[in-house]
Design an enzyme around this catalytic site. Structure first.
Site, PDB file in Angstrom:
ATOM      1  N   GLY A 164     -62.321 -19.897  20.241  1.00 17.78           N
ATOM      2  CA  GLY A 164     -61.193 -19.619  19.169  1.00 17.78           C
ATOM      3  C   GLY A 164     -60.299 -18.509  19.296  1.00 17.78           C
ATOM      4  O   GLY A 164     -60.400 -17.934  20.292  1.00 17.78           O
ATOM      5  N   ARG A 165     -59.851 -18.040  18.136  1.00 21.85           N
ATOM      6  CA  ARG A 165     -59.069 -16.805  18.212  1.00 21.85           C
ATOM      7  C   ARG A 165     -59.624 -15.738  18.629  1.00 21.85           C
ATOM      8  O   ARG A 165     -59.419 -14.895  19.626  1.00 21.85           O
ATOM      9  CB  ARG A 165     -58.260 -16.461  16.768  1.00 21.85           C
ATOM     10  N   ILE A 166     -60.859 -15.392  18.207  1.00 31.22           N
ATOM     11  CA  ILE A 166     -61.738 -13.939  18.641  1.00 31.22           C
ATOM     12  C   ILE A 166     -62.412 -14.443  20.050  1.00 31.22           C
ATOM     13  O   ILE A 166     -62.261 -13.467  20.903  1.00 31.22           O
ATOM     14  CB  ILE A 166     -62.600 -13.754  17.657  1.00 31.22           C
TER      15      ILE A 166
ATOM     16  N   ILE B   6     -72.534 -12.530  17.484  1.00 32.24           N
ATOM     17  CA  ILE B   6     -71.408 -11.495  16.693  1.00 32.24           C
ATOM     18  C   ILE B   6     -70.876 -12.719  15.457  1.00 32.24           C
ATOM     19  O   ILE B   6     -70.026 -12.346  15.158  1.00 32.24           O
ATOM     20  CB  ILE B   6     -70.520 -11.039  18.045  1.00 32.24           C
ATOM     21  N   ALA B   7     -71.494 -13.789  15.637  1.00 34.32           N
ATOM     22  CA  ALA B   7     -70.673 -14.810  14.453  1.00 34.32           C
ATOM     23  C   ALA B   7     -71.445 -14.747  13.066  1.00 34.32           C
ATOM     24  O   ALA B   7     -70.662 -14.047  12.345  1.00 34.32           O
ATOM     25  CB  ALA B   7     -70.797 -16.201  15.346  1.00 34.32           C
ATOM     26  N   ARG B   8     -72.318 -15.613  13.069  1.00 34.48           N
ATOM     27  CA  ARG B   8     -72.972 -15.495  11.690  1.00 34.48           C
ATOM     28  C   ARG B   8     -74.541 -16.078  12.094  1.00 34.48           C
ATOM     29  O   ARG B   8     -74.994 -16.709  13.329  1.00 34.48           O
ATOM     30  CB  ARG B   8     -72.668 -16.951  10.968  1.00 34.48           C
TER      31      ARG B   8
ATOM     32  N   GLU C  17     -79.355 -12.474   6.023  1.00 31.06           N
ATOM     33  CA  GLU C  17     -78.938 -10.971   5.737  1.00 31.06           C
ATOM     34  C   GLU C  17     -79.033 -10.892   4.263  1.00 31.06           C
ATOM     35  O   GLU C  17     -78.733 -11.666   3.546  1.00 31.06           O
ATOM     36  CB  GLU C  17     -77.325 -10.920   6.290  1.00 31.06           C
TER      37      GLU C  17
ATOM     38  N   HIS D 109     -74.226  -6.050  10.740  1.00 28.79           N
ATOM     39  CA  HIS D 109     -72.826  -6.901  10.534  1.00 28.79           C
ATOM     40  C   HIS D 109     -71.644  -6.098  10.344  1.00 28.79           C
ATOM     41  O   HIS D 109     -71.441  -5.988   9.480  1.00 28.79           O
ATOM     42  CB  HIS D 109     -73.215  -7.816   9.243  1.00 28.79           C
ATOM     43  N   ILE D 110     -71.360  -5.340  11.407  1.00 32.14           N
ATOM     44  CA  ILE D 110     -70.280  -4.177  11.255  1.00 32.14           C
ATOM     45  C   ILE D 110     -69.294  -4.571  12.456  1.00 32.14           C
ATOM     46  O   ILE D 110     -68.314  -3.897  12.818  1.00 32.14           O
ATOM     47  CB  ILE D 110     -70.812  -2.683  11.683  1.00 32.14           C
TER      48      ILE D 110
END
Ligand code: DGY
Length: 326
Positions: free
Chosen positions: A155-157, A236-238, A267, A285-286
């Site tokens: 996707g975009r990222i 880096i997602a969920r 989390e 989660h930064i």
């Protein structure tokens, strides 16, 4: 009378000032971690709420806040919002896409390099005063340059990460629920592979998929077993895209070589098995946490909120089918 808005967590002074030009704003600038009941109590009587990705909005919450017209989240991922329930309750739900893309892509590269080059393991050694000089075989890592990197989610990222990776002259593989256009593939030099094939081939697997019921435990024991023993997994997602217990097991058994995680299944609780392992880099989660990006995210959420309550057409509306808008 001014409409009432609750901001559930500390935001920038500029965000509060902007919202206050339009609304009667209560902002949790003390950053107190409200429990669910207290948050619901504070939401009652408000026209809109500006939330973070840690705040869960579901049918039960919405049922207890009948006056609510908009839920404006600071963040692009929206798995913490039951969008269908919002629609049923006539509540607009918004998020903040776009403004964090570059920072999250940078963090994907940062976490990948930290993991393949064992940066945090080395830092722990130095801080523990256990470093006794350079040895030829000390803390040997893997290379990012010229590696086969598989991105799950273009996707975009994902596409922005792919562009960053071109500088490392990697062989770029990707998989996704829907295959990208030929033009996108060509521009990125990215080769599509079915998921299993990508997992078998990639030296480094980067997860940047949205969390949905279909991506729950997208990487679990069976998938980890397909990866190379030298492979590295970056999430880096969920958190819930990965079965953290299975991952800890695979890392412990050296079924895969290492992992870099910015997100976790439950989390802010982290599976304690991960703490025992040296071959995992853990960050809290930064991925979007740079000053300008977080400023932009908070301001975009605030702009969504103003548009929602004044025009009923916020720019980043997740449920355009919602009726009974402001
Ligand atoms: C997002 O925007 O979804 C990020 O994960 C929030 O920090």
């Amino acid at each position: 009378m001014k409409k009432k808005v609750l901001v559930t967590r500390e935001v920038f002074d500029e965000t509060v000032a902007y919202l206050s030009q339009h609304f009667d704003v209560t902002s949790n600038q003390a950053n107190v971690n409200y429990g669910r009941d207290e948050m619901i109590g504070r939401m009652q009587g408000k026209d809109a709420v500006v939330i973070t990705t840690s705040d869960h909005i579901d049918d039960a919450v919405l049922s207890r806040c009948p006056g609510l017209k908009a839920v404006c989240s600071v963040g692009v991922g929206f798995n913490h919002i039951d969008v269908e329930a919002c629609t049923r309750h006539g509540v607009m739900a918004t998020h903040t896409p776009g403004v964090l893309t570059d920072s999250v892509a940078d963090m994907a590269i940062c976490l990948t390099l930290a993991t393949v080059r064992r940066l945090t393991e080395g830092e722990r050694m130095v801080r523990a005063r256990q470093w006794d000089g350079t040895h030829l075989k000390q803390l040997l890592g893997h290379d990012l340059h010229h590696a086969q990197v598989g991105i799950c989610g273009l996707g975009r990222i994902g596409q922005t990460i792919a562009r960053r990776l071109r500088g490392f002259e990697v062989e770029l593989l990707y998989t996704d629920i829907v295959r990208a256009d030929g033009e996108v593939e060509q521009a990125l030099g990215a080769t599509y592979l079915p998921k299993d094939e990508l997992l078998q081939r990639a030296d480094i697997v980067i997860l940047i998929l949205p969390y949905t019921p279909q991506t729950h435990h997208y990487i679990a024991a069976a998938e980890l077993a397909k990866m190379k023993p030298s492979a590295v997994l970056i999430n880096i997602a969920r958190g819930s895209i990965v079965d953290d217990a299975a991952l800890a097991q695979a890392l412990k058994a050296r079924q895969i070589w290492a992992a870099g995680l910015d997100v976790y299944e439950n989390e802010p609780t982290v599976n304690p098995a991960l703490f025992e392992l040296d071959n995992v880099v853990l960050s809290p989660h930064i991925a979007s946490a740079t000053e300008p990006t977080r400023q932009a995210m908070a301001m975009l959420a605030a702009r969504n909120c103003v548009a929602a309550l004044t025009t009923g057409s916020p720019p980043n509306l997740l449920n355009p089918e919602v009726t009974g808008r402001a």
